[in-house]
Scaffold this motif. Structure first.
Motif, mmCIF file in Angstrom:
data_model
loop_
_atom_site.group_PDB
_atom_site.id
_atom_site.type_symbol
_atom_site.label_atom_id
_atom_site.label_comp_id
_atom_site.label_asym_id
_atom_site.label_seq_id
_atom_site.Cartn_x
_atom_site.Cartn_y
_atom_site.Cartn_z
ATOM 1 N N GLY A 293 0.758 -0.873 -0.142
ATOM 2 C CA GLY A 293 -0.178 0.124 0.215
ATOM 3 C C GLY A 293 0.666 1.080 -0.189
ATOM 4 O O GLY A 293 0.508 2.211 -0.205
ATOM 5 N N ALA B 188 -5.197 2.534 -1.907
ATOM 6 C CA ALA B 188 -6.107 1.529 -1.577
ATOM 7 C C ALA B 188 -6.926 1.563 -1.389
ATOM 8 O O ALA B 188 -6.687 2.632 -0.579
ATOM 9 C CB ALA B 188 -5.090 0.239 -1.929
ATOM 10 N N MET C 4 -6.694 -0.259 3.634
ATOM 11 C CA MET C 4 -5.120 -0.721 3.656
ATOM 12 C C MET C 4 -4.972 -2.550 5.089
ATOM 13 O O MET C 4 -5.375 -1.502 6.107
ATOM 14 C CB MET C 4 -3.532 0.446 3.632
#
Lengths: 156, 364
Positions: free
Chosen positions: B114, B151, B154
């Protein structure tokens, strides 16, 4: 074994629209309400009431629960003439917003209105929320950083 | 014993009128709106919500305005307001792994899944006063946006790296009722849930100083920031009348996972231990301080010697609340004439008994 209510597709749909309504700007709900030529008749089951919900965290993010602090929440409940009952629990202290959220929760349970409200109100609200979230996520992505560990001279 | 006084109503009314005038400042200057405070003094608003233990940016902004920017006074106002409202219940625990990340850094793991996200941070600024801000009127350029968003969720770093046992796993929730210091007084030793609640609403300055003291050797525990993350998390609540969870809003929170060295004990192998911080709003100094103090307070549980203030549970928990602290300190300025009179008589009596009568003023 008791069935988990969250597995029920009808409840899953209602959870979704209630979540969208809880975060909706008041003005959007007012506009949608004004679109009814004759506002649907309803009676109060619970007039808007502001109180607190204790929010919780977990130790380490995944462990034991603890009380983090309280959140102002306003709730309301209505019954439409046809009998459908709408509920709202909405963060903040805006009674009118809770009232409208409860009304639309009840109206969305009416098969005659559901699809139109989903298309005209819930869909666009969910899209706007998604767009705002994505915009912030793109700003965050622009600040992604790669750190390099420098090797010291004598080790090179 | 405190003996109350009466009188002074007119002077008190006049004092409060003057306060209101002073609060407003120069009437030729535009009045502050709550939107301005919430939007442009977000750091103050977040601190007042965290220490007031009530998440409501608009109310926190009002408290700050009413308190003329005195943040502890604003915290006091928020706590007082909170006590007038009924409680509907407790929410489901926040899932910080699902946080919409604005900022997320780790000082220990360079390549996290991430990535490291700096977010809107003061870090790496030069701390030079910006006189362009003083001039006002300039609209900053919009923040840069990457083509791809981060994203939507995470994993927490400590969970990823805890898997191989080098970092202690977090003890799972045992289903016991969650302790609540707003309902029951402390009973020492307290459980970690009550301790975390007290720290989450504790005074940032007090916790910062204690955390700092632990770094300087008073209960040293060799901390690293495993992860610091800031962003928005959804709050879910199960209304009794519905029986299922609904999302009722979104909170901004800051979470800090501190990873600490641990040599091991008779029961535990050498491994990294953890301290945890979670606070309302964007409050990384507070979340980090909380995590340092949480870990320091685990000394007893980890068979470490309890020698320093930051490790002393009674000391920390009884003194971290700034509303309690300010109440007791500030009450000293209220009239204590009767108390003081009796003490004065006692001092006179002691001096008389020792053969040294008090000197009488000449024209008493």
């Amino acid at each position: 074994m008791m069935q988990n209510p969250h597995d029920d597709p009808a409840i899953a749909r209602r959870r979704r629209w209630m979540g969208v309504l809880a975060q909706a700007p008041r003005e959007t709900l007012e506009r949608a309400w004004r679109r009814f030529a004759a506002p649907p008749a309803f009676e109060w089951l619970r007039r808007p009431e502001t109180g607190l919900v204790m929010t919780r965290g977990r130790a380490g993010g995944s462990g034991r629960r603890f009380n983090l602090g309280e959140l102002c929440v306003t709730r309301a409940a209505v019954r439409l003439e046809g009998g459908a009952v709408g509920h709202a629990y909405v963060a903040g202290r805006d009674g009118r917003r809770a009232e409208l959220a409860a009304l639309f929760d009840a109206l969305l349970q009416q098969p005659t209105l559901h699809d139109e409200l989903e298309r005209e109100l819930i869909g666009p609200l969910a899209e706007a929320a998604h767009a705002a979230r994505e915009d912030a996520a793109r700003k965050a992505a622009a600040t992604r950083v790669e750190f390099f560990t420098l090797v010291r001279g004598e080790d090179a | 014993m405190y003996v109350s006084v009466k009188g002074g109503e007119r002077a008190i009314d006049n004092a409060h009128r003057w306060l209101a005038e002073a609060r407003r400042g120069d009437p030729a200057v535009a009045e502050l709106s709550l939107e301005q405070i919430a939007g442009q003094l977000a750091g103050s608003v977040d601190r007042v919500m965290a220490e007031g233990s009530l998440y409501d940016p608009e109310l926190a902004a009002l408290a700050i305005k009413q308190a003329r920017g005195d943040l502890i006074e604003a915290v006091f106002l928020l706590r007082a307001y909170r006590s007038t409202l009924p409680r509907f219940g407790a929410a489901e625990p926040l899932d910080t792994a699902q946080m919409a990340i604005r900022r997320r850094v780790s000082a220990t793991f360079k390549d996290l899944p991430g990535g490291q996200i700096l977010g809107p941070t003061f870090d790496y600024t030069h701390r030079l006063l910006d006189f362009q801000l003083a001039a006002g009127g300039a609209v900053p350029p919009p923040a840069e946006r990457a083509a791809e968003p981060v994203a939507p969720a995470m994993p927490r770093v400590a969970d990823l790296l805890g898997a191989d046992g080098l970092i202690e796993p977090e003890a799972a929730d045992d289903g016991r009722p969650v302790g609540d210091l707003t309902r029951e007084p402390f009973r020492f030793p307290v459980d970690r849930d009550v301790r975390l609640q007290a720290l989450a609403r504790g005074d940032e300055g007090f916790l910062l100083a204690l955390g700092y003291s632990s770094q300087r050797g008073y209960g040293r525990n060799h901390p690293f920031v495993g992860e610091l993350r800031i962003g928005e998390v959804a709050v879910e609540f199960v209304p009794e009348e519905l029986g299922f969870a609904v999302e009722i809003g979104t909170l901004t929170v800051t979470e800090c996972q501190m990873v600490n060295q641990f040599k091991g004990s008779a029961e535990r192998p050498a491994q990294f231990t953890r301290g945890y911080g979670l606070v309302f709003g964007h409050g990384e100094r507070k979340a980090m301080s909380m995590a340092l103090v949480d870990r320091a307070l685990r000394a007893g549980e980890l068979d470490e010697a309890v020698q320093a203030p930051a490790q002393d549970e009674e000391f920390v928990l009884y003194h971290c609340d700034n509303v309690q602290a300010t109440g007791f300190v500030e009450h000293l300025k209220l009239p204590h004439y009767v108390d003081f009179q009796s003490e004065l008589e006692m001092v006179r009596a002691l001096r008389a008994a020792a053969g040294r009568p008090a000197e009488e003023p000449e024209d008493a």
